[in-house]
Design a protein around this motif. Structure first.
Motif, PDB file in Angstrom:
ATOM      1  N   LYS A 257     -11.942  45.845 -41.579  1.00  0.00           N
ATOM      2  CA  LYS A 257     -10.520  45.545 -41.802  1.00  0.00           C
ATOM      3  C   LYS A 257      -9.732  46.855 -41.771  1.00  0.00           C
ATOM      4  O   LYS A 257     -10.187  47.876 -42.281  1.00  0.00           O
ATOM      5  CB  LYS A 257     -10.306  44.883 -43.164  1.00  0.00           C
ATOM      6  N   GLY A 258      -8.553  46.789 -41.174  1.00  0.00           N
ATOM      7  CA  GLY A 258      -7.697  47.965 -41.098  1.00  0.00           C
ATOM      8  C   GLY A 258      -6.242  47.554 -41.069  1.00  0.00           C
ATOM      9  O   GLY A 258      -5.902  46.384 -41.226  1.00  0.00           O
ATOM     10  N   LYS A 259      -5.385  48.506 -40.823  1.00  0.00           N
ATOM     11  CA  LYS A 259      -3.961  48.216 -40.701  1.00  0.00           C
ATOM     12  C   LYS A 259      -3.724  47.465 -39.389  1.00  0.00           C
ATOM     13  O   LYS A 259      -4.342  47.786 -38.374  1.00  0.00           O
ATOM     14  CB  LYS A 259      -3.145  49.506 -40.715  1.00  0.00           C
ATOM     15  N   PRO A 260      -2.839  46.464 -39.395  1.00  0.00           N
ATOM     16  CA  PRO A 260      -2.570  45.723 -38.169  1.00  0.00           C
ATOM     17  C   PRO A 260      -2.134  46.625 -37.012  1.00  0.00           C
ATOM     18  O   PRO A 260      -1.415  47.603 -37.198  1.00  0.00           O
ATOM     19  CB  PRO A 260      -1.432  44.781 -38.572  1.00  0.00           C
ATOM     20  N   ASN A 261      -2.617  46.295 -35.812  1.00  0.00           N
ATOM     21  CA  ASN A 261      -2.302  47.016 -34.575  1.00  0.00           C
ATOM     22  C   ASN A 261      -2.551  48.519 -34.692  1.00  0.00           C
ATOM     23  O   ASN A 261      -1.737  49.330 -34.263  1.00  0.00           O
ATOM     24  CB  ASN A 261      -0.858  46.755 -34.142  1.00  0.00           C
ATOM     25  N   SER A 262      -3.687  48.866 -35.294  1.00  0.00           N
ATOM     26  CA  SER A 262      -4.005  50.280 -35.473  1.00  0.00           C
ATOM     27  C   SER A 262      -5.349  50.617 -34.833  1.00  0.00           C
ATOM     28  O   SER A 262      -6.082  49.741 -34.387  1.00  0.00           O
ATOM     29  CB  SER A 262      -4.052  50.628 -36.964  1.00  0.00           C
ATOM     30  N   SER A 263      -5.646  51.906 -34.812  1.00  0.00           N
ATOM     31  CA  SER A 263      -6.947  52.388 -34.364  1.00  0.00           C
ATOM     32  C   SER A 263      -7.459  53.399 -35.381  1.00  0.00           C
ATOM     33  O   SER A 263      -6.687  53.983 -36.145  1.00  0.00           O
ATOM     34  CB  SER A 263      -6.852  53.019 -32.976  1.00  0.00           C
ATOM     35  N   LYS A 264      -8.776  53.562 -35.379  1.00  0.00           N
ATOM     36  CA  LYS A 264      -9.395  54.496 -36.310  1.00  0.00           C
ATOM     37  C   LYS A 264     -10.600  55.111 -35.625  1.00  0.00           C
ATOM     38  O   LYS A 264     -11.336  54.422 -34.914  1.00  0.00           O
ATOM     39  CB  LYS A 264      -9.831  53.755 -37.573  1.00  0.00           C
ATOM     40  N   ASP A 265     -10.802  56.410 -35.809  1.00  0.00           N
ATOM     41  CA  ASP A 265     -11.983  57.102 -35.288  1.00  0.00           C
ATOM     42  C   ASP A 265     -12.942  57.418 -36.418  1.00  0.00           C
ATOM     43  O   ASP A 265     -12.510  57.744 -37.530  1.00  0.00           O
ATOM     44  CB  ASP A 265     -11.596  58.418 -34.598  1.00  0.00           C
ATOM     45  N   LEU A 266     -14.235  57.343 -36.111  1.00  0.00           N
ATOM     46  CA  LEU A 266     -15.288  57.764 -37.027  1.00  0.00           C
ATOM     47  C   LEU A 266     -15.776  59.118 -36.538  1.00  0.00           C
ATOM     48  O   LEU A 266     -16.244  59.253 -35.414  1.00  0.00           O
ATOM     49  CB  LEU A 266     -16.438  56.753 -37.027  1.00  0.00           C
ATOM     50  N   LYS A 267     -15.616  60.109 -37.393  1.00  0.00           N
ATOM     51  CA  LYS A 267     -15.942  61.482 -37.023  1.00  0.00           C
ATOM     52  C   LYS A 267     -17.099  61.982 -37.873  1.00  0.00           C
ATOM     53  O   LYS A 267     -17.162  61.712 -39.072  1.00  0.00           O
ATOM     54  CB  LYS A 267     -14.707  62.367 -37.244  1.00  0.00           C
ATOM     55  N   ASP A 268     -18.022  62.709 -37.242  1.00  0.00           N
ATOM     56  CA  ASP A 268     -19.085  63.386 -37.977  1.00  0.00           C
ATOM     57  C   ASP A 268     -19.085  64.854 -37.569  1.00  0.00           C
ATOM     58  O   ASP A 268     -18.154  65.306 -36.898  1.00  0.00           O
ATOM     59  CB  ASP A 268     -20.445  62.701 -37.764  1.00  0.00           C
TER      60      ASP A 268
END
Length: 130
Positions: A73-84
């Motif tokens: 679940k995230g903010k509507p119409n958003s994107s998120k990256d997973l960074k290591d």
């Protein structure tokens, strides 16, 4: 005054809606504000779909690190990256309701995958690679 992709400049004032300098409607201010809200939602959806198709950041983008996976679940119409420590591992897009919509994997364990590759989400389940 707002600029809407594919529409142009839109002004809602005193019950009048102007698009590209042309009077489109003379309506109550309540109706004018509803039209403006609809145009904003439509422009945001179009921008989101374009970013998703191109694999680019949405207007409402964020980055998470120190985790093994991104939230469903995230903010509507958003994107998120997973960074290591090696960089961006995965990108996820969230639909108009904030549900997982698309993943782009840039690297992970296992064999037989070309990177990057994509997965669509449907009803909370991640589909096959495409």
């Amino acid at each position: 005054m707002d600029n809407f992709p594919g529409v142009g400049k839109v002004v809602v004032a005193g019950g009048t809606i102007l698009v590209g300098g042309i009077v489109l409607y003379k309506v109550s201010s309540t109706t004018a504000n509803k039209v403006k809200s609809w145009l904003i939602v439509r422009a945001e959806a179009k921008s989101y779909e374009s970013a998703k198709k191109e694999g680019t950041k949405t207007k409402n983008h964020s980055v998470e690190s120190g985790k093994s996976s991104l939230p469903t679940k995230g903010k509507p119409n958003s994107s998120k990256d997973l960074k290591d420590k090696k960089g961006i591992k995965q990108g996820r897009y969230y639909d108009k309701n904030g549900n997982d919509d698309l993943d782009i994997d840039y690297r992970h364990g296992g064999t037989g995958h070309k990177f990057p590759h994509r997965y669509n989400w449907k009803n909370g389940k991640r589909g096959p690679v495409y």
